[in-house]
Design an enzyme around this catalytic site. Structure first.
Site, PDB file in Angstrom:
ATOM      1  N   ASP A 120      -0.316   5.102   0.956  1.00  0.00           N
ATOM      2  CA  ASP A 120      -0.586   6.273   1.809  1.00  0.00           C
ATOM      3  C   ASP A 120      -0.875   5.726   3.178  1.00  0.00           C
ATOM      4  OD1 ASP A 120      -0.987   9.037   0.397  1.00  0.00           O
ATOM      5  OD2 ASP A 120      -1.873   7.315  -0.944  1.00  0.00           O
ATOM      6  N   ASP A 151       0.869  -1.089   0.162  1.00  0.00           N
ATOM      7  CA  ASP A 151       0.107   0.074  -0.057  1.00  0.00           C
ATOM      8  C   ASP A 151       0.845   1.203   0.000  1.00  0.00           C
ATOM      9  OD1 ASP A 151      -2.351   1.792   0.386  1.00  0.00           O
ATOM     10  OD2 ASP A 151      -1.611   1.751   2.552  1.00  0.00           O
TER      11      ASP A 151
END
Length: 256
Positions: free
Chosen positions: A25, A23
């Site tokens: 953010d 991932d």
């Protein structure tokens, strides 16, 4: 009485049979009031590039951001990637342009209404991703219920879409698109096929990826703390993720 939520162990080092799914953010970069303002640290880019080389290219980004943003953020790296929560892949990056006319019209009207909502609640950010729309309230915590209520009221009029809650954000996303399905799709093809998937993420959207990695016999890493997560391991925050990546970039310290 046993702790209902015992601490998760730190992730072990990656070995050469792993495939790494990251991932962005909240995992590789800190959250920002303006998602366009973040930058990936040079040493993190270097570490990810080195790990990708060691794993034969089996390192992917799995993000709610569109591919164009990911490529700009991680340049000069051009990694395998799934954008828009798995709706967008490199082979079909123009999927957002293929929306039915009625859906495009609804999204346009939704954007207009959301912009009016944001004007009434300074600090709320409307992020238009083409095929999806995200409403952020990190800079306007007082607006959380107004934004969430707006989203709940509007989602019923948009067939084929669901609401995806996140950290100070709610997003209108196409049904059938999530990070777990993105991982499964990439694991079915080279250079990921036959490897042990490792998914690293922080938010509710990443639970889909955690579940998919676990089901495939791999492991999953929660960044931060959250009760009820499917993750098998944990790192305290983005700095801990950076340190773990740098350690795994060194062949002398890799392996388990």
């Amino acid at each position: 009485m046993a702790d209902a939520n015992p601490p998760r162990p730190s992730p072990p080092p990656l070995d050469d049979a792993c495939a790494l799914f990251l991932d962005v953010d909240g995992t590789l970069v800190e959250f920002s009031d303006d998602p366009a303002a973040v930058r990936v640290l040079p040493q993190v880019l270097e570490a990810i590039g080195a790990i990708s080389d060691r794993l034969g290219g089996a390192v992917a980004l799995v993000s709610g951001r569109p591919l164009a943003q990911l490529d700009a953020l991680f340049a000069p790296l051009r990694l395998p990637a799934a954008g828009l929560h798995g709706h967008q892949f490199r082979s079909d990056a123009q999927a957002a342009a293929d929306l039915p006319d009625d859906t495009s019209a609804f999204l346009h009207e939704l954007h207009r209404e959301a912009t009016h909502l944001a004007a009434a609640h300074p600090g709320v950010l409307v992020e238009d991703k083409g095929v999806s729309l995200a409403l952020h309230w990190r800079a306007a915590p007082h607006a959380a219920e107004a934004v969430s209520g707006f989203a709940r009221q509007r989602i019923g009029a948009l067939p084929g879409y669901r609401l995806q809650p996140g950290d100070h954000v709610v997003e209108f996303v196409p049904e059938g698109s999530d990070k777990g399905r993105a991982l499964e799709r990439m694991m079915a093809r080279a250079p990921f096929a036959g490897r042990v998937p490792v998914f690293v993420g922080d938010d509710l959207t990443d639970e889909y990826g955690f579940g998919a990695a676990n089901r495939a016999g791999g492991w999953s890493v929660l960044v931060g703390q959250r009760d009820g997560s499917l993750a098998t391991h944990a790192l305290a925050g983005t700095r801990a993720v950076h340190a773990w990546l740098v350690a795994n970039a060194s062949p002398a310290r890799a392996g388990r």
